[in-house]
Design a protein around this motif. Sequence first.
Motif, PDB file in Angstrom:
ATOM      1  N   PHE A  23       0.822  -1.223   0.000  1.00 37.25           N
ATOM      2  CA  PHE A  23       0.000   0.000   0.000  1.00 37.25           C
ATOM      3  C   PHE A  23       0.853   1.269   0.000  1.00 37.25           C
ATOM      4  CE2 PHE A  23      -2.421   3.269   2.375  1.00 37.25           C
ATOM      5  CZ  PHE A  23      -3.432   3.483   1.443  1.00 37.25           C
ATOM      6  N   LEU A  70       0.998   3.954  -3.029  1.00 37.68           N
ATOM      7  CA  LEU A  70       0.519   5.268  -2.601  1.00 37.68           C
ATOM      8  C   LEU A  70       1.593   6.318  -2.870  1.00 37.68           C
ATOM      9  CD1 LEU A  70      -1.720   6.888  -1.258  1.00 37.68           C
ATOM     10  CD2 LEU A  70      -0.695   6.355   0.969  1.00 37.68           C
ATOM     11  N   SER A 101       1.003   9.351  -5.478  1.00 29.98           N
ATOM     12  CA  SER A 101       1.126  10.705  -4.937  1.00 29.98           C
ATOM     13  C   SER A 101       2.243  11.470  -5.631  1.00 29.98           C
ATOM     14  CB  SER A 101       1.390  10.642  -3.424  1.00 29.98           C
ATOM     15  OG  SER A 101       0.355   9.968  -2.748  1.00 29.98           O
ATOM     16  N   MET A 135       0.317  11.827   0.449  1.00 33.18           N
ATOM     17  CA  MET A 135       0.027  10.477   0.936  1.00 33.18           C
ATOM     18  C   MET A 135      -0.832  10.539   2.200  1.00 33.18           C
ATOM     19  SD  MET A 135       3.767   8.684   0.377  1.00 33.18           S
ATOM     20  CE  MET A 135       3.310   7.119   1.159  1.00 33.18           C
ATOM     21  N   ILE A 183      -4.387  11.597   1.265  1.00 32.97           N
ATOM     22  CA  ILE A 183      -5.134  10.501   0.639  1.00 32.97           C
ATOM     23  C   ILE A 183      -5.596   9.500   1.691  1.00 32.97           C
ATOM     24  CG2 ILE A 183      -4.943   8.501  -0.901  1.00 32.97           C
ATOM     25  CD1 ILE A 183      -3.107  10.175  -2.671  1.00 32.97           C
ATOM     26  N   VAL A 184      -4.700   9.161   2.627  1.00 31.22           N
ATOM     27  CA  VAL A 184      -5.069   8.223   3.693  1.00 31.22           C
ATOM     28  C   VAL A 184      -6.187   8.816   4.545  1.00 31.22           C
ATOM     29  CG1 VAL A 184      -4.261   7.115   5.816  1.00 31.22           C
ATOM     30  CG2 VAL A 184      -2.827   7.079   3.769  1.00 31.22           C
TER      31      VAL A 184
END
Length: 206
Positions: free
Chosen positions: A75, A79, A83, A174, A177-178
């Motif tokens: 992940f 990611l 990004s 990142m 986004i999380v």
Amino acid sequence: MKQDFIKFPLHVIVHPFDGFWDMKYDSKGKVNVALTFLLLVIIAVILRNQFAGFLVNYNDPRYLNSLTQLVTIVFPFFLWCISNWAITTLMDGEGKFKEIVMATGYALFPLVIIYVPMTIASRFMVKEETAFYYLMMTISTIWFLALLFVGTMTVHQYSAFKTIITMALTVIVMGIIVFLGTLVLSMLQQMADFFINIYRELIFRT
């Protein structure tokens, strides 16, 4: 294939500026090799967490989950790539998504060649020798970050300063986004619970 998998990656980690330049402009890198290194890192981390000597391994084997460890590596890898691609697209970066994946994957190679031997060696170490284990693990991390820096700089044709800014912004994206992903999942869960409760209420009333 042997040259693609061994010779060129060794050239990249020893001569990163030349190696990443050849990857971008001479098409010497391959996505499947980069993803193979990602797979090997996953295996190396699982082996380290499961079988490293007790003097350096504080994990309880009863609670280790290989699937969870796989996700915590795969992940962040993709990611980071997504990004970085998003940020560099806005900052006139020349790198394609494929090149970002390759540069990131090849940068993992030091972890592959250090983790497994040190995991084996840790099972025969005495307490006074564990400092060498931690030193090698630190070297592998610094080596990886240095390669990632050079790879990002070369792929996007940035200056050193702009590369640092770009990498910092990539980490921030990142995190965003999380955060947004967690927020959306939480909202979807609440909506699902809401409709389930309505359904149960209608069933009970009828």
